[in-house]
Design an enzyme around this catalytic site. Structure first.
Site, PDB file in Angstrom:
ATOM      1  N   CYS A 111      -3.558   8.206   3.639  1.00  0.00           N
ATOM      2  CA  CYS A 111      -3.206   7.755   2.289  1.00  0.00           C
ATOM      3  C   CYS A 111      -4.378   7.935   1.338  1.00  0.00           C
ATOM      4  CB  CYS A 111      -2.796   6.299   2.343  1.00  0.00           C
ATOM      5  SG  CYS A 111      -3.997   5.291   3.228  1.00  0.00           S
ATOM      6  N   GLU A 145       0.888  -1.170   0.000  1.00  0.00           N
ATOM      7  CA  GLU A 145       0.000   0.000   0.000  1.00  0.00           C
ATOM      8  C   GLU A 145       0.920   1.212   0.000  1.00  0.00           C
ATOM      9  OE1 GLU A 145      -3.169  -0.093  -0.219  1.00  0.00           O
ATOM     10  OE2 GLU A 145      -3.617  -2.175   0.251  1.00  0.00           O
TER      11      GLU A 145
END
Ligand code: NAP
Length: 523
Positions: free
Chosen positions: A297, A258
């Protein structure tokens, strides 16, 4: 003042690293809070212990029994919640609402998997699809199954979610029967370490099921063996190092990444200044820019609106941002705290300078004084940038500034908007604001191939939706391309990463016996 070293929990015991360690700081007050080190610790022993003892003990349990362990972890975390909030305030510089995203988000996610796991009952393997005949005679068939991998799950985590980042990965791993070793990002390692300590002290999990190693990442990847998995969250640069490590490139250690992401918000072409869709976008952009000081994020980095609404959107978002008081999270009038460290402040300011080569400032909260915080704190107020020529921009579609910064961009046609969204080269999430369900469906299809999640918002879900940036356990988290190419959560789909699929070809009688031990995932 030199503070004490946080012990690591590895090989079934607490171990303090050698040396003076690396200090963790309060990003608002600048005071030292604790130190971390794993120098001198026998990592090979720790990984072997987790694999052999933790793995065997977890796999001896059914999914339902492991789900009960998750529920017990929830109780422990709930009981210590106030302490976690205090640690988050001190070490992450977050206001209570933002600490909640990390802490309560983790507890909610664990609770979700505890409940979902309970429904899998006493099964010990997963049945994958239906049996398929392999000969004219139905006596010989194939059944795909999934069994827990017989290795460890190494989590290398980012600084922005020391709590949720651990538990959103640990919940499906432990439910699958795979032991966890977490290495939190150094800057905010304290909360992760403390949560592991509370769970270990409560004696819930078998020995070796949960370990924490704080401090340097040196040597961690070297411990990985073929049946282990590694789940990394962090920057694209570090992701490159992880991907090219021998464990991944030669031993085929399964790897989930990620990484960074230039997420977008898109206002429908038919929207008008007074429309509900317009207001929904404005509210969400202001929220996304300020929650956790933009250190998510999934935060909105690029905002696409019809050209006719560019000025109105700039004005409306700026007006909302102007209400955000920034400073010391201990002051009740403060709505947004600090970035997590001085390093992040330096990085955000450098990133802003880069973006400003292609964009102008539409709103800058840094003109207002900080509340109860000095200019030398790690506080940075929200900044809205904008450009009227986004099609020719390069940096704006390529540089993720990991702070309260977003760029407004007008589009002339919906195809142009889609093309610009895709210039993020794969993102975690795009949100779409529209009052027309047909457009929303079309946009979802157009955006799905480059996003792990499409957050499609219309007035009928205005008070129901979970938010652009909130990662919910029942929906997929991850994205293609620069977002890392990973997949997490998505309900019980998350179990796939921690299982190995195998096709068992055999007699129907043997497959009957197999089916008696298994369960199909209710996806
Ligand atoms: P980072 O510097 O890449 O660090 C991430 C983790 O990797 C930390 O635990 C770090 O440890 C460790 N690390 C550093 N060098 C390593 C190496 N050579 N080998 C193995 N591990 C190593 O990222 P960050 O600054 O913490 O996080 C910010 C970034 O994460 C942003 O770009 C953000 O977009 C991304 N992010 C993505 C998601 C997502 O779900 N997609 C979620 C959150 C954040 P140390 O801290 O000890 O250096």
């Amino acid at each position: 003042m030199t503070t004490t070293l946080l012990p690591n929990f590895i090989a079934g015991r607490w171990q303090t690293g050698n040396g003076t360690g690396t200090p963790l700081f309060d990003p608002v007050l600048g005071t030292e809070l604790a130190r971390v080190s794993n120098a001198g610790i026998d990592l090979a022993e720790g990984f072997a212990f987790a694999r052999e003892h933790g793995g065997a003990a977890l796999r001896a349990l059914s999914y339902g029994q492991r789900a009960s362990l998750l529920a017990q972890i929830v109780d422990v975390l709930q009981a210590n919640r106030d302490d976690y909030y205090a640690i988050a305030t001190a070490n992450s510089g977050t206001v209570a609402r933002d600490s909640g995203v990390d802490i309560d988000g983790a507890i909610f996610t664990l609770g979700y998997y505890a409940k979902q796991g309970q429904a899998l009952g006493d099964a010990k393997l997963l049945l994958d699809g239906q049996r398929i005949r392999m000969a004219k005679d139905p006596a010989f068939q194939t059944q795909h199954i999934q069994v827990p991998t017989q290795g460890v799950a190494l989590f290398i985590n980012a600084f922005n979610f020391p709590s949720w980042g651990l538990w959103e990965k640990a919940a499906p791993a432990l439910l699958s029967g795979v032991p966890v070793i977490v290495k939190p990002a150094t800057a905010t390692a304290w909360l992760t370490q403390r949560m592991v300590k509370d769970v270990v002290d409560a004696g819930i999990l078998p020995a070796g099921a949960l370990s924490v190693v704080c401090g340097s990442s040196n040597g961690l990847m070297d411990q990985l063996q073929p049946f282990d998995v590694v789940s990394f969250t962090g920057s694209a640069e570090t992701a490159k190092i992880i991907r090219s490590h021998r464990a991944v490139s030669e031993l085929s250690v399964r790897c989930n990444i990620e990484a960074d992401s230039l997420n977008s918000a898109l206002l429908a072409p038919s929207a008008t200044e007074g429309s509900e869709a317009f207001q929904l976008l404005v509210n969400e952009v202001a929220r996304e820019m300020t929650v956790k000081s933009g250190q998510k994020c999934t935060a909105i980095r690029r905002i696409f609106v019809p050209r006719a609404l560019y000025a109105a959107a700039a004005q409306a978002i700026g007006a909302k941002l102007a209400k955000t008081t920034v400073g010391n999270p201990r002051n009740e009038t403060v709505r947004m705290g600090a970035l997590v460290s001085q390093e992040q402040k330096t990085s955000v300011l450098a990133g802003l300078t880069q973006l400003k080569t292609e964009a102008s400032v539409l709103y800058d909260g840094n003109a207002q004084p900080l509340v109860d915080a000095g200019a030398d704190s790690a506080c940075v107020a929200p900044v809205l940038l904008g450009t009227e020529t986004p099609m020719t921009a390069q940096v704006l579609h390529a540089v993720e500034v990991f702070g309260p910064v977003s760029t407004l961009m007008p589009y002339d046609s919906i195809d142009e908007a889609y093309a610009m969204v895709r210039r993020g080269e794969g993102s975690l999430v795009c949100s779409v604001y529209s009052e027309d369900p047909v457009f929303t469906a079309q946009a979802s299809v157009a955006l799905a191939s480059s996003h792990g999640r499409v957050h499609a918002i219309s007035p009928d879900v205005a008070t129901l939706h979970s938010g652009h940036g909130n990662v919910m356990p029942m929906s997929l988290h991850g994205g293609p391309g620069r977002a890392g190419g990973g997949e997490e959560l998505g309900g019980l789909r998350a179990l796939n990463f921690y299982h190995r699929r195998s096709a068992v070809q055999g007699s129907s009688l043997a497959l009957d016996a197999l089916a008696a031990q298994g369960v199909s995932l209710p996806l």
